[in-house]
Design an enzyme around this catalytic site. Structure first.
Site: not given
Length: 363
Positions: A275, A345, A343, A295, A244, A171, A167
């Site tokens: 984070r 989005d 999962y 988090e 999780r 680049r 995921r």
């Protein structure tokens, strides 16, 4: 007597979008949720003038114009683009991995120099560690992947499937756009207004646990849209699927700007949180205070909120057993991240809810 066409368990995006479409078709719906608010994990709450993402960062991104137009019909979106920063032992790096990151790490200035430094090679990776090193090299793996990933999943990288890291973009351009999708943004004024519009005119019961009163709820609706955990629905007959969980620590600070970015990932293993989110950078407001959330990943156990399914071989086999049971429940449709143990989005969830609406009543 059946009072409702649909009982919808869960007031997140799937349940709310489906209810909205069903109501337009003249169907009578009852939406229930265990929490004290609508919106599921996308719920936002205004604090000190700032829209706070109560369950972690929710950044809308999609290539699906139909879904983008749909959410924009419910609220105006800003032009927020996710460009997180990685903090590794006090040094900062751009994410996703791109030419800015490579320059910060090694001082390289061209894609060819970066590729030579990384030493990319194809390999038949058996785990996340092998795949990450083959993709990004040992330096990036050690500084920006290993610690963060092991905190997030509670397992050593060599014991995690390679699919998790796929995921993450790599680049060879100076492009800090993490998602790289055509449509991105945050609703101006938060997500909760979207759910208020979706559920307008629909009966809602909060602080209500379907599983504790399922006999009653089954008796009042023709069909059930269930977005809770599929294994919990069947009382963990074959044992529980693994997830999780997360813990959030939110703090109001008497300064205008804490970290200068919405998301900063802490990629070393020693920092206990993954984070820090600074909420005002998602939907900027000019106020003298700021609100941050640390988090913390957490082990999941029954009774805790389940955030991320762990799609390894063991859980995949267990899921098949529950899916076989689900097929025998003709009037229950299992939906969403927990109902399907997959999962999704936000845009995926909305797209699936719209498709189910078409199947159910041609909306």
């Amino acid at each position: 007597m059946l009072s409702f066409d649909y009982l919808i368990v869960g007031a997140g995006f799937f349940g709310s979008v489906f209810a909205h479409k069903a109501k337009k078709k003249g169907k009578k719906c009852l939406v229930i949720d265990k929490r004290s608010h609508i919106g599921g994990n996308s719920y936002t709450q205004k604090m000190a003038g700032i829209q706070v993402h109560k369950y972690g960062a929710h950044i809308f991104h999609t290539n699906n114009k139909e879904v983008w137009d749909y959410v924009n019909s419910l609220a105006p979106f800003n032009r927020f683009t996710n460009s997180p920063i990685a903090n590794y032992k006090g040094k900062l790096y751009n994410l996703p991995f791109n030419m800015n990151t490579f320059y910060q790490l090694w001082g390289v200035k061209t894609p060819e120099e970066a590729k030579a430094r990384i030493g990319y090679r194809e390999c038949d990776a058996k785990n996340l560690e092998q795949h990450a090193i083959s993709l990004a090299g040992k330096d990036i793996y050690q500084k920006l992947i290993k610690g963060y990933t092991e905190k997030q999943w509670g397992k050593a990288c060599k014991n995690l499937p390679a699919s998790i890291i796929k995921r993450v973009p790599l680049r060879f351009t100076f492009n800090n756009d993490y998602f790289g999708e055509l449509y991105q943004g945050i609703p101006i004024g938060g997500y909760t207004q979207i759910f208020e519009k979706l559920l307008s005119g629909i009966e809602i019961k909060l602080k209500t646990d379907y599983l504790k009163e399922r006999e009653y709820f089954n008796s009042i609706a023709k069909k059930i849209i269930y977005t809770g955990a599929i294994d919990e629905f069947f009382e963990y007959k074959f044992g529980n699927l693994e997830y999780r969980s997360l813990r959030f620590e939110t703090e109001k600070l008497n300064i205008e700007n804490f970290q200068g970015n919405a998301v900063v990932n802490y990629t070393d293993r020693e920092t206990p949180y993954t984070r820090i989110i600074e909420h005002k950078h998602f939907d900027w407001v000019n106020v003298p205070k700021t609100i941050i959330t640390r988090e913390y990943p957490a082990d999941w156990q029954r009774g805790k909120e389940a955030y991320y399914p762990i799609n390894n071989e063991k859980n995949t086999e267990l899921l098949k057993k529950y899916q076989a049971l689900a097929k025998s429940n003709q009037n229950v449709i299992f939906c969403g991240r927990l109902g399907e143990y997959k999962y999704y989005d936000m845009d995926d969830t909305i797209e699936l809810a719209l498709k189910l609406s078409e199947v159910e009543h041609g909306v």
